[in-house]
Design a protein around this motif. Structure first.
Motif, short mmCIF file in Angstrom:
data_model
loop_
_atom_site.label_atom_id
_atom_site.label_comp_id
_atom_site.label_asym_id
_atom_site.label_seq_id
_atom_site.Cartn_x
_atom_site.Cartn_y
_atom_site.Cartn_z
N ARG A 200 0.84 -1.19 0.00
CA ARG A 200 0.00 0.00 0.00
C ARG A 200 0.88 1.25 0.00
NH1 ARG A 200 -5.34 -0.68 1.00
NH2 ARG A 200 -6.02 -2.75 1.72
N SER A 201 0.55 2.18 -0.85
CA SER A 201 1.35 3.39 -0.94
C SER A 201 1.02 4.37 0.17
CB SER A 201 1.10 4.08 -2.29
OG SER A 201 1.77 5.33 -2.33
N ARG A 202 2.06 4.90 0.75
CA ARG A 202 1.89 5.96 1.76
C ARG A 202 1.80 7.32 1.09
NH1 ARG A 202 5.76 8.75 5.44
NH2 ARG A 202 4.64 9.23 7.38
N HIS A 203 2.24 7.40 -0.17
CA HIS A 203 2.44 8.71 -0.78
C HIS A 203 1.52 9.03 -1.96
CE1 HIS A 203 6.31 7.14 0.83
NE2 HIS A 203 6.34 8.32 1.40
N ARG A 204 0.97 8.00 -2.62
CA ARG A 204 0.23 8.22 -3.87
C ARG A 204 -1.20 7.71 -3.79
NH1 ARG A 204 2.78 11.19 -8.22
NH2 ARG A 204 5.03 10.96 -7.94
N GLN A 205 -2.07 8.41 -4.54
CA GLN A 205 -3.44 7.96 -4.74
C GLN A 205 -3.47 6.98 -5.91
OE1 GLN A 205 -6.38 11.17 -4.85
NE2 GLN A 205 -4.90 12.56 -3.84
N PRO A 206 -4.59 6.25 -6.10
CA PRO A 206 -4.65 5.29 -7.21
C PRO A 206 -4.41 5.90 -8.58
CG PRO A 206 -6.40 4.85 -5.63
CD PRO A 206 -5.76 6.14 -5.20
N ASP A 207 -4.72 7.19 -8.77
CA ASP A 207 -4.50 7.83 -10.07
C ASP A 207 -3.12 8.47 -10.19
OD1 ASP A 207 -4.74 9.98 -8.36
OD2 ASP A 207 -6.44 10.91 -9.39
N GLY A 208 -2.29 8.29 -9.18
CA GLY A 208 -0.93 8.82 -9.24
C GLY A 208 -0.75 10.17 -8.58
N LYS A 209 -1.85 10.84 -8.23
CA LYS A 209 -1.72 12.12 -7.56
C LYS A 209 -1.18 11.92 -6.15
CE LYS A 209 -5.53 14.35 -10.06
NZ LYS A 209 -6.87 14.99 -9.93
N LEU A 210 -0.47 12.93 -5.66
CA LEU A 210 0.09 12.84 -4.31
C LEU A 210 -1.04 12.89 -3.28
CD1 LEU A 210 3.17 15.22 -4.66
CD2 LEU A 210 3.22 12.74 -4.43
N ARG A 211 -0.90 12.08 -2.24
CA ARG A 211 -1.84 12.14 -1.13
C ARG A 211 -1.58 13.40 -0.31
NH1 ARG A 211 -1.52 7.37 2.56
NH2 ARG A 211 -3.72 7.76 3.03
N GLU A 212 -2.59 13.88 0.36
CA GLU A 212 -2.48 15.11 1.12
C GLU A 212 -1.74 14.87 2.43
OE1 GLU A 212 -5.44 18.48 3.10
OE2 GLU A 212 -6.13 17.27 1.39
N SER A 214 -0.97 15.62 6.14
CA SER A 214 -1.64 16.20 7.30
C SER A 214 -0.78 15.91 8.52
CB SER A 214 -3.04 15.60 7.47
OG SER A 214 -3.67 16.11 8.64
N GLY A 215 -0.10 16.91 9.01
CA GLY A 215 0.83 16.70 10.11
C GLY A 215 2.02 15.89 9.64
N HIS A 216 2.23 14.73 10.26
CA HIS A 216 3.36 13.87 9.89
C HIS A 216 2.91 12.66 9.08
CE1 HIS A 216 6.20 16.14 12.33
NE2 HIS A 216 5.33 16.11 13.33
N ASP A 217 1.66 12.64 8.62
CA ASP A 217 1.16 11.50 7.87
C ASP A 217 0.34 11.98 6.69
OD1 ASP A 217 0.80 8.89 7.16
OD2 ASP A 217 -0.15 8.27 9.03
N PHE A 218 -0.07 11.02 5.85
CA PHE A 218 -0.82 11.34 4.65
C PHE A 218 -2.25 10.82 4.79
CE2 PHE A 218 3.60 11.11 3.53
CZ PHE A 218 3.79 12.15 2.63
N THR A 219 -3.18 11.48 4.10
CA THR A 219 -4.58 11.07 4.15
C THR A 219 -5.11 10.89 2.74
OG1 THR A 219 -5.36 13.38 4.17
CG2 THR A 219 -4.93 12.32 6.31
N GLY A 220 -6.23 10.17 2.64
CA GLY A 220 -6.87 9.98 1.35
C GLY A 220 -6.65 8.59 0.80
N PRO A 221 -7.32 8.26 -0.33
CA PRO A 221 -7.19 6.93 -0.92
C PRO A 221 -5.75 6.62 -1.31
CG PRO A 221 -8.22 8.46 -2.45
CD PRO A 221 -8.17 9.16 -1.12
N GLN A 222 -5.41 5.32 -1.25
CA GLN A 222 -4.03 4.89 -1.48
C GLN A 222 -3.92 4.04 -2.74
OE1 GLN A 222 -4.04 3.27 2.77
NE2 GLN A 222 -1.85 3.67 2.46
N ALA A 223 -2.84 4.20 -3.46
CA ALA A 223 -2.51 3.26 -4.53
C ALA A 223 -2.13 1.93 -3.89
CB ALA A 223 -1.35 3.79 -5.38
#
Length: 365
Positions: A200-212, A214-223
């Motif tokens: 599971r990606s910590r950094h990217r969404q399924p479409d390749g866009k960067l996840r947002e 928030s603080g020290h972690d990322f939020t939103g759907p994952q690739a």
């Protein structure tokens, strides 16, 4: 009459990605018969005097390289948009090529490996025990300046690795920052990687866009990269090979995925049949200014020397270790006894015998 036709081939296209990647994309002139040299001119008649002009052609550059060779591939996150950022070698891989240059071993050193970094006059660094990734940062400093010298950082990294492993000489290497890696994979038309477990990606969404962030972690759907053979475009290849969170062995699994990427790019580069200069140049151009080759000789010398080395000739080796700390704090990683024994076998030229006794170190994935 000597043929004027010149064909080109990519001899090695080695890329590793973590926060960044390192790549070597070097070409060599090859003769029309694919031998690696152009056919020699017909010799003089037996009765003709031998003159200097009729002497055999000079050997190709690199023909004197017979091995063994140790080449360093260092992935560096330069973050050139951040003033004062110090580059770290977030992926550290070595390729040891055996005498005769027909077989090789690819292995990684943990970025957080706890080592002694020697003093370095050019940057004013006094030396001390630190994480291996920091050698690049300490060496790149220019006293009194905010700018950084990546080549100096690389030099200190090679000295540190030589001291730790016992490898006397690292003949050459390359640095590729984040900017050129995805372009290289896309220029090759993507690569095929057999994913060993769900990632599971910590950094990217399924479409390749960067996840947002928030603080020290990322939020939103994952690739997500499911197990099995996958075709990956540039951003996917980078993303897959940089993940370590959520994997059972953390950075050691990430190192495995980096080595998978190395061989996948090499497979694609050599299997695609890059036989015309324009096509090859487009691959090299895709790397832009991010490719920096370092060493006392020209890249083409090593390209010629390694012209017969194929992906099937490269054995991927896994070196495991564990964390070390003090007072409850994390200081870095240390390799286990088997991994340290492998490094000793590299320095002493006894790799094959060591791996025969320790087959568990050979990657089977």
């Amino acid at each position: 009459m000597r043929s004027n036709k010149i064909t080109w081939a990519v001899v090695t296209g080695v890329v590793v990605a973590a926060l960044a990647g390192v790549g070597v994309a070097i070409a060599v002139n090859r003769g029309p018969d694919g031998s690696g040299v152009s056919p020699a001119l017909p010799g003089p008649a037996a009765s003709a005097p031998v003159t200097e002009a009729a002497a055999s052609p000079s050997p190709s550059p690199g023909a004197d390289l017979t091995g063994p060779l140790d080449l360093l591939l260092a992935g560096v996150d330069t973050r050139i948009t951040e003033p004062g950022w110090e580059p770290h070698s977030d992926a550290i891989m070595l390729l040891h090529v055996e005498p005769g240059l027909r077989s090789a071993y690819l292995y990684s050193l943990p970025r957080d490996l706890r080592v002694r970094i020697p003093a370095y006059r050019k940057s004013g660094f006094p030396g001390g025990r630190h994480k291996l990734t920091e050698a690049m940062a300490y060496g790149s400093r220019l006293p009194g300046k905010k700018t950084k010298n990546i080549q100096n950082g690389y030099e200190l990294l090679t000295r540190t690795i030589s001291d730790y492993t016992g490898i006397r000489t690292i003949q050459a290497g390359a640095i590729l920052n984040f900017g050129g890696l995805d372009q290289l994979v896309d220029e090759l038309g993507g690569i095929e990687i057999t994913v060993d477990r769900k990632v599971r990606s910590r950094h990217r969404q399924p479409d390749g866009k960067l996840r947002e962030l928030s603080g020290h972690d990322f939020t939103g759907p994952q690739a997500v990269y499911p197990p099995g053979r996958q075709h990956m475009v540039g951003w996917q290849a980078i993303d897959y090979a940089r993940q370590r969170y959520g994997l059972p062995n953390g950075d050691y699994d990430r190192q495995l995925h980096q080595r998978q990427m190395v061989k996948a790019i090499l497979d694609k580069a050599l299997g695609e049949g890059l036989t015309d200069p324009a096509r090859l140049q487009s691959v090299i151009t895709a790397l832009g200014q991010s490719l920096v080759t370092i060493g006392g000789r020209q890249p083409a010398d090593y390209a010629y020397a390694l012209r017969d080395l194929t992906p099937a000739d490269i054995v991927s080796v896994r070196l495991d270790g564990s964390g070390v700390g003090s007072g409850g704090g994390y200081l870095g990683e240390q390799l286990n006894a088997e991994a340290r024994g492998f490094l000793t076998s590299v320095a002493s030229g006894k790799i094959a015998a060591y791996l025969k006794a320790h087959p568990e170190l050979v990657d089977r994935k």
